[in-house]
Design a protein around this motif. Structure first.
Motif, PDB file in Angstrom:
ATOM      1  N   GLU A   2      -7.817   8.161  -1.453  1.00 48.41           N
ATOM      2  CA  GLU A   2      -6.484   8.134  -0.832  1.00 48.41           C
ATOM      3  C   GLU A   2      -6.474   7.220   0.391  1.00 48.41           C
ATOM      4  O   GLU A   2      -5.588   6.364   0.527  1.00 48.41           O
ATOM      5  CB  GLU A   2      -6.057   9.558  -0.407  1.00 48.41           C
ATOM      6  N   SER A   3      -7.480   7.367   1.262  1.00 47.97           N
ATOM      7  CA  SER A   3      -7.471   6.542   2.494  1.00 47.97           C
ATOM      8  C   SER A   3      -7.735   5.078   2.162  1.00 47.97           C
ATOM      9  O   SER A   3      -7.206   4.168   2.813  1.00 47.97           O
ATOM     10  CB  SER A   3      -8.509   7.069   3.497  1.00 47.97           C
ATOM     11  N   GLN A   4      -8.511   4.824   1.109  1.00 43.45           N
ATOM     12  CA  GLN A   4      -8.780   3.439   0.709  1.00 43.45           C
ATOM     13  C   GLN A   4      -7.522   2.807   0.110  1.00 43.45           C
ATOM     14  O   GLN A   4      -7.164   1.670   0.444  1.00 43.45           O
ATOM     15  CB  GLN A   4      -9.939   3.397  -0.288  1.00 43.45           C
ATOM     16  N   ALA A   5      -6.812   3.582  -0.704  1.00 43.52           N
ATOM     17  CA  ALA A   5      -5.557   3.067  -1.279  1.00 43.52           C
ATOM     18  C   ALA A   5      -4.543   2.805  -0.174  1.00 43.52           C
ATOM     19  O   ALA A   5      -3.820   1.800  -0.198  1.00 43.52           O
ATOM     20  CB  ALA A   5      -5.002   4.072  -2.286  1.00 43.52           C
ATOM     21  N   ALA A   6      -4.528   3.671   0.838  1.00 42.18           N
ATOM     22  CA  ALA A   6      -3.572   3.503   1.951  1.00 42.18           C
ATOM     23  C   ALA A   6      -3.910   2.255   2.769  1.00 42.18           C
ATOM     24  O   ALA A   6      -3.015   1.515   3.197  1.00 42.18           O
ATOM     25  CB  ALA A   6      -3.592   4.740   2.845  1.00 42.18           C
ATOM     26  N   ALA A   7      -5.203   1.978   2.942  1.00 47.82           N
ATOM     27  CA  ALA A   7      -5.603   0.786   3.704  1.00 47.82           C
ATOM     28  C   ALA A   7      -5.202  -0.485   2.949  1.00 47.82           C
ATOM     29  O   ALA A   7      -4.681  -1.442   3.543  1.00 47.82           O
ATOM     30  CB  ALA A   7      -7.116   0.812   3.944  1.00 47.82           C
ATOM     31  N   ILE A   8      -5.409  -0.481   1.656  1.00 45.10           N
ATOM     32  CA  ILE A   8      -5.038  -1.639   0.830  1.00 45.10           C
ATOM     33  C   ILE A   8      -3.520  -1.822   0.837  1.00 45.10           C
ATOM     34  O   ILE A   8      -3.014  -2.941   1.001  1.00 45.10           O
ATOM     35  CB  ILE A   8      -5.592  -1.471  -0.603  1.00 45.10           C
ATOM     36  N   ALA A   9      -2.791  -0.714   0.772  1.00 45.25           N
ATOM     37  CA  ALA A   9      -1.315  -0.794   0.818  1.00 45.25           C
ATOM     38  C   ALA A   9      -0.844  -1.291   2.174  1.00 45.25           C
ATOM     39  O   ALA A   9       0.122  -2.062   2.268  1.00 45.25           O
ATOM     40  CB  ALA A   9      -0.716   0.581   0.521  1.00 45.25           C
ATOM     41  N   ALA A  10      -1.547  -0.915   3.246  1.00 48.15           N
ATOM     42  CA  ALA A  10      -1.169  -1.350   4.599  1.00 48.15           C
ATOM     43  C   ALA A  10      -1.322  -2.861   4.733  1.00 48.15           C
ATOM     44  O   ALA A  10      -0.473  -3.543   5.316  1.00 48.15           O
ATOM     45  CB  ALA A  10      -2.031  -0.640   5.642  1.00 48.15           C
ATOM     46  N   LEU A  11      -2.401  -3.408   4.169  1.00 46.50           N
ATOM     47  CA  LEU A  11      -2.613  -4.859   4.240  1.00 46.50           C
ATOM     48  C   LEU A  11      -1.581  -5.591   3.382  1.00 46.50           C
ATOM     49  O   LEU A  11      -1.056  -6.646   3.782  1.00 46.50           O
ATOM     50  CB  LEU A  11      -4.039  -5.200   3.791  1.00 46.50           C
ATOM     51  N   SER A  12      -1.236  -4.998   2.253  1.00 45.39           N
ATOM     52  CA  SER A  12      -0.214  -5.597   1.399  1.00 45.39           C
ATOM     53  C   SER A  12       1.131  -5.616   2.112  1.00 45.39           C
ATOM     54  O   SER A  12       1.844  -6.635   2.112  1.00 45.39           O
ATOM     55  CB  SER A  12      -0.113  -4.792   0.094  1.00 45.39           C
ATOM     56  N   PHE A  13       1.438  -4.523   2.795  1.00 40.26           N
ATOM     57  CA  PHE A  13       2.684  -4.435   3.599  1.00 40.26           C
ATOM     58  C   PHE A  13       2.710  -5.558   4.639  1.00 40.26           C
ATOM     59  O   PHE A  13       3.699  -6.256   4.817  1.00 40.26           O
ATOM     60  CB  PHE A  13       2.762  -3.067   4.274  1.00 40.26           C
ATOM     61  N   LYS A  14       1.582  -5.750   5.329  1.00 42.35           N
ATOM     62  CA  LYS A  14       1.559  -6.760   6.402  1.00 42.35           C
ATOM     63  C   LYS A  14       1.712  -8.169   5.828  1.00 42.35           C
ATOM     64  O   LYS A  14       2.349  -9.044   6.451  1.00 42.35           O
ATOM     65  CB  LYS A  14       0.247  -6.625   7.162  1.00 42.35           C
ATOM     66  N   CYS A  15       1.149  -8.405   4.655  1.00 46.95           N
ATOM     67  CA  CYS A  15       1.372  -9.717   4.000  1.00 46.95           C
ATOM     68  C   CYS A  15       2.868  -9.916   3.762  1.00 46.95           C
ATOM     69  O   CYS A  15       3.401 -11.013   3.976  1.00 46.95           O
ATOM     70  CB  CYS A  15       0.616  -9.798   2.678  1.00 46.95           C
ATOM     71  N   ASP A  16       3.552  -8.854   3.403  1.00 52.85           N
ATOM     72  CA  ASP A  16       5.009  -8.941   3.194  1.00 52.85           C
ATOM     73  C   ASP A  16       5.737  -9.185   4.511  1.00 52.85           C
ATOM     74  O   ASP A  16       6.729  -9.935   4.554  1.00 52.85           O
ATOM     75  CB  ASP A  16       5.542  -7.648   2.549  1.00 52.85           C
ATOM     76  N   VAL A  17       5.272  -8.568   5.600  1.00 55.51           N
ATOM     77  CA  VAL A  17       5.885  -8.794   6.916  1.00 55.51           C
ATOM     78  C   VAL A  17       5.817 -10.284   7.258  1.00 55.51           C
ATOM     79  O   VAL A  17       6.826 -10.926   7.585  1.00 55.51           O
ATOM     80  CB  VAL A  17       5.159  -7.978   8.018  1.00 55.51           C
ATOM     81  N   LEU A  18       4.633 -10.869   7.148  1.00 58.15           N
ATOM     82  CA  LEU A  18       4.445 -12.276   7.509  1.00 58.15           C
ATOM     83  C   LEU A  18       5.231 -13.190   6.576  1.00 58.15           C
ATOM     84  O   LEU A  18       5.851 -14.171   7.009  1.00 58.15           O
ATOM     85  CB  LEU A  18       2.951 -12.640   7.487  1.00 58.15           C
ATOM     86  N   TRP A  19       5.230 -12.855   5.277  1.00 52.21           N
ATOM     87  CA  TRP A  19       5.923 -13.684   4.288  1.00 52.21           C
ATOM     88  C   TRP A  19       7.441 -13.667   4.523  1.00 52.21           C
ATOM     89  O   TRP A  19       8.117 -14.706   4.520  1.00 52.21           O
ATOM     90  CB  TRP A  19       5.612 -13.205   2.867  1.00 52.21           C
ATOM     91  N   SER A  20       7.959 -12.479   4.830  1.00 57.51           N
ATOM     92  CA  SER A  20       9.433 -12.401   4.969  1.00 57.51           C
ATOM     93  C   SER A  20       9.888 -13.057   6.269  1.00 57.51           C
ATOM     94  O   SER A  20      11.003 -13.592   6.343  1.00 57.51           O
ATOM     95  CB  SER A  20       9.917 -10.953   4.894  1.00 57.51           C
ATOM     96  N   MET A  21       9.030 -13.072   7.286  1.00 57.77           N
ATOM     97  CA  MET A  21       9.381 -13.828   8.505  1.00 57.77           C
ATOM     98  C   MET A  21       9.603 -15.295   8.146  1.00 57.77           C
ATOM     99  O   MET A  21      10.584 -15.924   8.539  1.00 57.77           O
ATOM    100  CB  MET A  21       8.260 -13.715   9.542  1.00 57.77           C
TER     101      MET A  21
END
Ligand code: AHQ
Length: 240
Positions: free
Chosen positions: A210-229
């Motif tokens: 669970e914590s590993q999946a959450a960490a991977i999802a967090a990095l994916s989210f941040k890639c989306d933050v940078l991309w959408s900027m």
């Protein structure tokens, strides 16, 4: 007779630290060095207007990094982690007047022809940039602190982009005073130090599926933050 999968067969596996790191590093494919705006910029094809729009909008991101890091500190119970993480705030805010990354970014703004006032009053700030940055700060304030640490690991991929950008600015955008590029020179040193610490924290603390999946999802989210900027800046300033 088909075997009936036991609950173990259905339970997700815990990745080894190396396998987790590999899964995190795979996000290099989604990092914003691939965005058309950054490709155009690094190929020397950005207009002055586009560069000014990018610098003015990225200021909102830079100015919010210390608040994001302070949110992580406030949620983190581990003194040793806090002792190292707190350096990030001084890196951006500086420790004296005229120091720090945010000041360097303002000098980059002046070097591309923006006044300090029009950068700090955020008259050029685009809704899409505001919302992406604010989503990042809110993520750090509201998600478990290790997930927020994981979201900062886009910096694993930053040094190459920064070096490419620095070379592109020095080669193609000679109208920009090279002294204004100091931020990128400093960041090329700081980013590896920061991402090494972040990776250490995630490898040590993410030891369940669970914590590993959450960490991977967090990095994916941040890639989306940078991309959408960049999507917002590209849409508003691209090709100008
Ligand atoms: O200048 C950047 C910076 O200070 C940070 C902090 C870090 C974080 O905590 O999320 N990420 C980051 C990044 C900076 N610059 C970006 C760029 O392309 O210039 C890259 C960005 C990142 O990779 O997350």
């Amino acid at each position: 007779m088909t075997a009936v999968p036991t609950s173990d067969a259905l339970a997700p596996e815990t990745l080894s630290p190396d396998a987790l790191e590999q899964a995190l590093r795979a996000h290099a494919e989604r990092y914003h060095h691939q965005h058309p705006l950054h490709r155009r910029m690094n190929d020397g094809e950005s207009s002055r207007e586009e560069i000014r729009g990018w610098v003015a909008n990225r200021f909102h991101y830079q100015a919010n990094i210390p608040r994001k890091d302070a949110a992580i500190l406030s949620n983190c119970p581990d003194r040793e982690v806090r002792r190292r993480w707190v350096q990030r705030i001084a890196d951006h805010d500086g420790t004296t007047d005229g120091g720090g990354g945010i000041e360097s970014w303002l000098r980059l703004g002046e070097a591309v022809g923006l006044s300090r006032e029009e950068i700090t009053d955020e008259r050029h700030l685009l809704p899409g940039v505001r919302f992406a940055v604010d989503a990042y700060v809110t993520f750090a304030r509201t998600r478990p602190w290790v997930e927020a640490v994981a979201s900062s690991l886009t910096e694993l991929f930053a040094p190459n982009l920064m070096a490419e950008r620095l070379a592109a600015f020095e080669r193609h955008y000679t109208w920009i005073d090279p002294a204004g590029l100091a931020y990128f020179r400093t960041r090329i040193e700081q980013a590896p130090r920061d991402s090494e610490h972040g990776l250490e924290v995630v490898r040590e603390h993410c030891v369940t599926p669970e914590s590993q999946a959450a960490a991977i999802a967090a990095l994916s989210f941040k890639c989306d933050v940078l991309w959408s900027m960049l999507d917002a800046i590209d849409q508003a300033c691209g090709g100008n």
